[in-house]
Enzyme design. Structure first.
Site, PDB file in Angstrom:
ATOM      1  N   HIS A  62      -7.311 -11.359  15.411  1.00 24.59           N
ATOM      2  CA  HIS A  62      -7.637 -11.185  14.000  1.00 24.59           C
ATOM      3  C   HIS A  62      -6.439 -11.596  13.148  1.00 24.59           C
ATOM      4  CE1 HIS A  62      -9.902  -7.517  15.772  1.00 24.59           C
ATOM      5  NE2 HIS A  62     -10.703  -8.564  15.793  1.00 24.59           N
ATOM      6  N   TYR A 132      -0.839   0.979  13.175  1.00 26.96           N
ATOM      7  CA  TYR A 132      -0.587  -0.166  12.306  1.00 26.96           C
ATOM      8  C   TYR A 132      -0.164   0.357  10.935  1.00 26.96           C
ATOM      9  CZ  TYR A 132      -4.189  -2.045  15.519  1.00 26.96           C
ATOM     10  OH  TYR A 132      -4.948  -2.375  16.607  1.00 26.96           O
TER      11      TYR A 132
END
Length: 196
Positions: A62, A132
């Site tokens: 991604h 993240y």
């Protein structure tokens, strides 16, 4: 901590200094001033995500095509992963190349990358958690997906069987198809990204 630029410009590997005693261990995972000073890019956290995966789960590849190139700091906080950063920036001298890093909760190594860099990982243990820290909030429709098993990328996953993937990741287009779509971000030399 040590911050080293990888073979993909604008991406960094962060190796913390670890302190141990009878209680356990401690390390500083990130510091805004050090990241800004050593990467040349200010990093302000706008969103925090966690993913929990069973062994054999493959997530990605991604990247984002949002203006401002939202950066991210990726750390494995439980278990371990085989992590790939893939240069998906059109016009980059390292387009299509990758950097592989094993991230393990026991050593605290982290990766810092622009959102224009493709990211994927394989969970090596059950109940693996990846954290993240994102410099931009999620924008629906801004994510670009590429098939992590595309032979053109040739990512050395070392799979012994089919990975566990989401339907979206399993149906992701090849790199050639994404290039043809015109959706990939453009390469911006690192020096141009430096802001006052």
């Amino acid at each position: 901590m040590r911050i080293d630029e990888t073979a993909l410009s604008g991406t960094f590997r962060i190796v913390p200094e670890r302190f141990e005693d009878e209680r356990g261990h401690f390390w500083e995972a990130a510091r805004h001033s050090r990241l800004t000073e050593e990467t040349g890019l200010p990093f302000t956290v706008r969103q925090v995500n966690n993913s929990v995966s069973r062994r054999g789960t493959l997530r990605g590849v991604h990247c984002n095509d949002v203006p401002g190139d939202a950066g991210k700091l990726v750390t494995c906080v439980r278990g371990s992963i085989l992590d790939f950063m893939v240069d998906l920036r059109t016009g980059s001298p390292t387009f299509g190349r990758h950097v592989m890093t094993r991230l393990d909760a026991r050593d605290g190594i982290a990766l810092y990358m622009p959102g224009s860099i493709g990211h994927a990982f394989l969970a090596l243990e059950d109940d693996t958690c990846v954290n993240y820290l994102l410099a931009a909030e999620y924008v629906p429709g801004a994510m670009v997906d590429v098939d992590a098993l595309d032979p053109e990328l040739a990512l050395p996953w070392g799979l012994t069987g089919p990975p566990v993937r989401s339907p979206k990741d399993a149906a992701a287009p090849s790199l050639a198809e994404v290039v043809a779509s015109g959706r990939l971000p453009r390469h911006t030399p690192h020096e141009e990204l430096i802001r006052p």
